[in-house]
Design a protein around this motif. Structure first.
Motif: not given
Length: 351
Positions: A99-106, A155-158, A162-173, A204-209
Motif C-alpha cells: 500500500v505504501s509503495a504502489t503507484t496506485n492510490a489506496p 510521497p515521491g520517495v517510497i 501516480t495520483l493518490a487521493h485526499p484520503g491520504r491526509y485522513t480517512y476515518c469514519i 480508494d476514494a469514495p464513488l458516490g451513487v
C-alpha cells in the motif's frame, strides 16, 4: 518549550516542516507535556511495542504513536483507537508495504464500530467522509503520520502513487449502527456489540451513487451494481474486499423489503459477472482478462462462461453511514492486485 509561547510553537512548526515529518499541513509540536498527557490516557507503558511499520519497519511503540497523535491534533482519549489502527495496518493481511509503495492510490480507511463511537464523538452521520469532526480528522491523520514517520512512506520517495487521493491526509469514519436494520460490520465479523473496534481497508476514494427513484430492493441494487461494475475498470475481475456504504434512506428500502446483508451480497455478486467473450483485452477497452486466464478457454472470443467481478460475495463489505436525508450511497474500492489487501479488524483496548 513553553506551551504558552506562540512564537516558540510557530518556530517548532517550521522546524517540523524542515525535518519532513508533516503531511504538508502544520502539525502540533509534540512537547514533552503534550505527549505525557496522551500517554497517561493510554494506560500502557510508553516503550510497549505495538508493531513494526512497513516498509521501513520502524518501531511503533506507544510513545512514538502518541507523538504522532499529538502532531495530528488528537485528544488524549483518542490514542487507544490510533493504537488499534496502527496494529491493524501492520497485520500482514493488510499489506502496508504494498500500500505504501504502489503507484496506485489506496489509503488506509479506518471504520470505527462499537460504543467508542459515541464516547469520542466520531462522525457516523451527515458528511461522514468530510470535515468538521475532530475525532475523525485527527485519528485518520495520526495513522497517516505513523505510516510516513515510522514506516517511511514519504510521497515521491517510497510512496510512488501516480495520483493518490485526499484520503491520504485522513480517512476515518464511524458506522451508523443505530440506522442499520442489520448487525454491524464488527458484529458480523465475530465481535460483540459491546466491543469497540476498528477495521482498516486499503481504500480508494469514495464513488458516490445517486438513486432518488428506486423504491424496491431490486431497483436500488441494480443501480449500485452498475456503479460497482466500473471499480478499477469496467472489465476488471476477481476483485477483493470493497466497502459498500449505504445511507440510512437506501438501507431502509432493503431492510423493509426483508433483505439481509447476505442477500444483498449474493444478489450483487451474481449480477456482477460478465462472459469471457466480453472480457478480451483490446476489445471495448485495452484492459481485459490476463493471458494466463484466457489460456484456460479454447475459444475465448465466443466463450459464454461467466467471470465474476469479485472473488466471492464475502468480498463485498457493507456498512451503514451518512445523513438521514438524501438517497445517496458510496462505493469505496479496496486495493487488489497480485496480492490482495484484506479488511483487518482490531479491538480497541481502553484503560
Amino acid at each position: 518549550m513553553s506551551l504558552a509561547d506562540p512564537d516558540l510553537d510557530a518556530d517548532a512548526i517550521e522546524e517540523l516542516y524542515a525535518r519532513g515529518v508533516t503531511d504538508g499541513l502544520p502539525v502540533v509540536p509534540p512537547t514533552r507535556a503534550r505527549v505525557d498527557r496522551v500517554l497517561a490516557a493510554s494506560g500502557r507503558a510508553p516503550d510497549a511495542l505495538i508493531a513494526r511499520v512497513p516498509p521501513n519497519y520502524g518501531r511503533a511503540t506507544v510513545e512514538k504513536i502518541a507523538i504522532n497523535a499529538v502532531m495530528a491534533g488528537c485528544r488524549p482519549e483518542y490514542l487507544p483507537v490510533v493504537i488499534a489502527a496502527v496494529e491493524a495496518v501492520c497485520d500482514e493481511a493488510f499489506d502496508l508495504h504494498g500500500v505504501s509503495a504502489t503507484t496506485n492510490a489506496p489509503a488506509p480507511l479506518v471504520v470505527v464500530n462499537g460504543p467508542i463511537r459515541g464516547a469520542l464523538d466520531i462522525n457516523c452521520g451527515a458528511g461522514v467522509f468530510g470535515p468538521g469532526w475532530r475525532a475523525n480528522a485527527t485519528i485518520g491523520r495520526a495513522l497517516r503520520l505513523v505510516c510516513v514517520n515510522l514506516g517511511g512512506a514519504a510521497p515521491g520517495v517510497i510512496s510512488m502513487s501516480t495520483l493518490a487521493h485526499p484520503g491520504r491526509y485522513t480517512y476515518c469514519i464511524g458506522e451508523r449502527e443505530e440506522a442499520s436494520p442489520w448487525e454491524s460490520l464488527s458484529v458480523e465479523h465475530g465481535f460483540a456489540p459491546s466491543d469497540s473496534t476498528v477495521a482498516v481497508l486499503a481504500a480508494d476514494a469514495p464513488l458516490g451513487v445517486y438513486d432518488h427513484q428506486s423504491r424496491t430492493p431490486e431497483d436500488l441494487l441494480a443501480t449500485l451494481a452498475a456503479s460497482m461494475a466500473v471499480v478499477s475498470h469496467h472489465k476488471m475481475t476477481h476483485w477483493g474486499d470493497t466497502l459498500l456504504v449505504l445511507s440510512p434512506e437506501h438501507v431502509k428500502i432493503l431492510g423493509e423489503g426483508g433483505w439481509k446483508k447476505a442477500d444483498v451480497r449474493r444478489w450483487l455478486f451474481a449480477r456482477l459477472q460478465r462472459p469471457v467473450r466480453e472480457l478480451l483485452p483490446g476489445r471495448d477497452g485495452g484492459e481485459g482478462l490476463p493471458e494466463h486466464v484466457l489460456r484456460k478457454f479454447t475459444d475465448p472470443a465466443h466463450d459464454p462462461t461467466p467471470i465474476p467481478k469479485f472473488r466471492s460475495p464475502d468480498n463485498i463489505k457493507i456498512v451503514v453511514a451518512g445523513g438521514t436525508a438524501g438517497r445517496f450511497s458510496a462505493i469505496v474500492p479496496g486495493w487488489t492486485f497480485s496480492k490482495s489487501s484484506a479488511l483487518v479488524f482490531r479491538q480497541v483496548r481502553t484503560p
